[in-house]
Structures are given as C-alpha cells and as structure tokens.
Design an enzyme around this catalytic site. Sequence first.
Site, PDB file in Angstrom:
ATOM      1  N   LYS A   1     -13.835  35.416  34.580  1.00 17.77           N
ATOM      2  CA  LYS A   1     -12.980  34.305  34.176  1.00 17.77           C
ATOM      3  C   LYS A   1     -12.674  33.477  35.395  1.00 17.77           C
ATOM      4  O   LYS A   1     -12.017  33.940  36.330  1.00 17.77           O
ATOM      5  CB  LYS A   1     -11.701  34.824  33.555  1.00 17.77           C
ATOM      6  CG  LYS A   1     -10.726  33.723  33.188  1.00 17.77           C
ATOM      7  CD  LYS A   1      -9.602  34.246  32.348  1.00 17.77           C
ATOM      8  CE  LYS A   1      -8.653  33.124  31.980  1.00 17.77           C
ATOM      9  NZ  LYS A   1      -7.573  33.613  31.122  1.00 17.77           N
TER      10      LYS A   1
ATOM     11  N   LYS B   1     -16.275  32.761  31.119  1.00 18.03           N
ATOM     12  CA  LYS B   1     -15.391  31.679  30.701  1.00 18.03           C
ATOM     13  C   LYS B   1     -15.078  30.775  31.866  1.00 18.03           C
ATOM     14  O   LYS B   1     -14.783  31.305  32.937  1.00 18.03           O
ATOM     15  CB  LYS B   1     -14.130  32.352  30.168  1.00 18.03           C
ATOM     16  CG  LYS B   1     -12.969  31.493  29.859  1.00 18.03           C
ATOM     17  CD  LYS B   1     -11.848  32.367  29.387  1.00 18.03           C
ATOM     18  CE  LYS B   1     -10.698  31.491  29.003  1.00 18.03           C
ATOM     19  NZ  LYS B   1      -9.523  32.242  28.707  1.00 18.03           N
TER      20      LYS B   1
HETATM   21  C1  PBG Z   1      -4.775  33.048  29.875  1.00 15.24           C
HETATM   22  C2  PBG Z   1      -5.775  32.406  28.988  1.00 15.24           C
HETATM   23  C3  PBG Z   1      -6.342  31.145  29.214  1.00 15.24           C
HETATM   24  C4  PBG Z   1      -7.195  30.871  28.154  1.00 15.24           C
HETATM   25  C5  PBG Z   1      -7.148  31.963  27.298  1.00 15.24           C
HETATM   26  N1  PBG Z   1      -6.260  32.904  27.834  1.00 15.24           N
HETATM   27  C6  PBG Z   1      -6.258  30.139  30.253  1.00 15.24           C
HETATM   28  C7  PBG Z   1      -5.409  30.217  31.409  1.00 15.24           C
HETATM   29  O1  PBG Z   1      -5.788  30.858  32.388  1.00 15.24           O
HETATM   30  O2  PBG Z   1      -4.338  29.615  31.386  1.00 15.24           O
HETATM   31  C8  PBG Z   1      -7.973  29.581  28.037  1.00 15.24           C
HETATM   32  C9  PBG Z   1      -8.596  29.254  26.789  1.00 15.24           C
HETATM   33  C10 PBG Z   1      -8.964  27.834  26.636  1.00 15.24           C
HETATM   34  O3  PBG Z   1      -8.832  26.991  27.545  1.00 15.24           O
HETATM   35  O4  PBG Z   1      -9.431  27.516  25.546  1.00 15.24           O
HETATM   36  N2  PBG Z   1      -4.394  34.312  29.576  1.00 15.24           N
END
Ligand code: PBG
Length: 334
Positions: A204, A259
């Site tokens: 991520k 991601k």
């Molecule tokens: C954080 C989380 C994020 C997303 C899903 N879970 C982003 C972040 O780090 O703030 C992003 C999903 C998206 O942008 O569609 N736990």
Amino acid sequence: MKKLSKQSFPSLRMRRLRSTDNIRRLVRETKLAPENLIQPIFLSDGKNKKEKISSMPDIFRLSIDHALKEIKKLTTVGIIAIALFPKIAASKKTLNAEEAYKPDGLVQTSIKKIKDKFPDLLVISDVALDPYTSHGQDGIIDKKGYILNDDTNNILVKQALSHAESGSDIIAPSDMMDGRIKLIRKELEKNQFYNTKILSYSAKYSSSYYGPFRDAIGSLKALGKSDKKTYQMDYSNRNEAIREIDLDLREGADLVMVKPAIPNLDIISDLKETFKVPILAYHVSGEYFMIKSAAKKNVFNERDLVIETLTSIKRAGASSIITYYAKEAAKWMN
Ligand code: PBG
C-alpha cells in the site's frame, strides 16, 4: 473467408487473428467478469440515509437499510464480494480509537445484518483505525504524532476479532503496521475462526490518489496537513513491495493487495511472477474520480474506458479488483 484484393508482402500477418470479433474473442487472453469486481460500500449511522459524497460522484454513504437494498442490486448483476468502510460520527472518534472494536459498532452490526440476508456474499471488512481516531491516522500516536506500531497492533487484533465474531469472511488490514498479520492470524486461530481469511493490504503506497476516500470516511479534516509516509510505502520503491508481500504471506495472509492499481501495474506483475498467489488490486477513489469526472464531460466513452482500465489491471496479474465502478461495470458486462 472472403478473398481480399491482391497484396504482396508478408505471409505472417498478426492482423489475421484480429480480423473479426469472434476470432478476437477466441484468442482473448484476459476476460473480465462481474465476479472479479468488488464493490466498496460506505456505511453511515442511522436510518433511511443516503448522502452524496461531493468528491465521489454517483457514490453515496448509506445507512444499513439502504446498504441492504444496494447489496441486493449488486448480487443481481453478479457481484459476489463487497468491502465495507464506515463513516463514524466525529463525537465517537478518540485518540485511541475505542470505537473500532465495539461489538455493537457500526461495522460489526452491519456485517451481521448483511450476512443474515446474504449468507453467500463475501464480506470484506477493513481493519485500520483511521475512521475512528480523532487525528485521522491509521494507528495510535505518541506525543510527537509518531504512529506507535506495537500499541496499534494490540488494537487492530481486537478490531479484527470483533469483525470475525460478527461474521466477516475476509479481514483486510489496510494499516501497514509491521507484524499485524501474524498477531491477527494467531488470534483468529485461537478463537477457532480457522476459515476467516486475511487479505493484507501489503503493498500500500502513500498516495495522493486516496484524497476522495478520506473525504468520504471523514478522515481528511482530522488528518489536516499530516501524512502517512512513516507507514505507507514510498511510491519510488519496487523491491520493497516484494519484501512486504513475502513477510505478510509468511505471517499468514491468504490474499494480498496492491494499491493504488493503475500507477502500480509493474508491482502487480512483479508480485504475480514471484509468488503465484492471489493478488488483489484496489482501483482507488482518486482513480475513480479522474475517470468519472472526465466522463461527465463526455470526452470519451465511459464504458469502454472503464472496461479497458479494469481489464489492464487483471492482465497485469490481479485476480480481482476493488473498484467503485464494480456495479456499473458488472451491468455493462451483463
Ligand atoms: C486507510 C484506507 C485508505 C483507503 C482504504 N483504507 C486510504 C488512506 O490511507 O487514507 C483508500 C481507498 C481509496 O482511496 O479508495 N485505512
């Protein structure tokens, strides 16, 4: 086949296998299907609520009654998995995210209601503290704002267990703390949740593409000017993704995620080549927004562009894709 007008040169012609729709279908290497698409759902407290999210056109925050109706529609178009994200009232957010593991919390009660009505639907529940912390970080912070790994893990384990007890099929830690997969797996085993799967958000990246999502779950304001660079990965790194996935698999992850998706197709491809395990990709909120808002200006055919985008993610090596386009794309495919 019809005889064409006379030409000379090559007898080896790549265009032969592109010459009709059926021959293209016969040799197609990647085929996208509704079961490859996972729809994220934003949940909110209360009843009969369907709120627009300004940064995410056509996506809503739903109270559970509306969410159940939406899920019915999803199953009708062939979607078999959803991912849940809560928007918690500001008054329930705290420094240590106590709300995250309450058995009667929004996510926990929603999972129960969803699994009651749709027992076969795969429910993926996000494990991370950002919807629940007053500062919007995924973990617990010290006085200087640094995210404490091990203290955070203790809470993540409780959160994961509360999801499993509610009936979640797939626990998805998206927090990027070190060692949490091992601890969560141990807790699930101890409590006899042998078949509860762990989908680790392993690679991520710290990304600007998450902006609209943070607005949707209400962590954008809480986060203010701070970022998540001390735990999410640096997008300049490729080898590091292999180490992350390797660790999470050894700690007990069943599925791993990359991601955002489109900026990281090389990573998806590397991981697929290296590990031969199911890789999921998250086509995130910013990726959705860019296509959706441009499509509204009619600069291209939305349907063709979305199918092309999602197919490319699958071709790179993703088994399935979490995407805000899941429902629409499934409809287009039907
Ligand atoms: C954080 C989380 C994020 C997303 C899903 N879970 C982003 C972040 O780090 O703030 C992003 C999903 C998206 O942008 O569609 N736990």
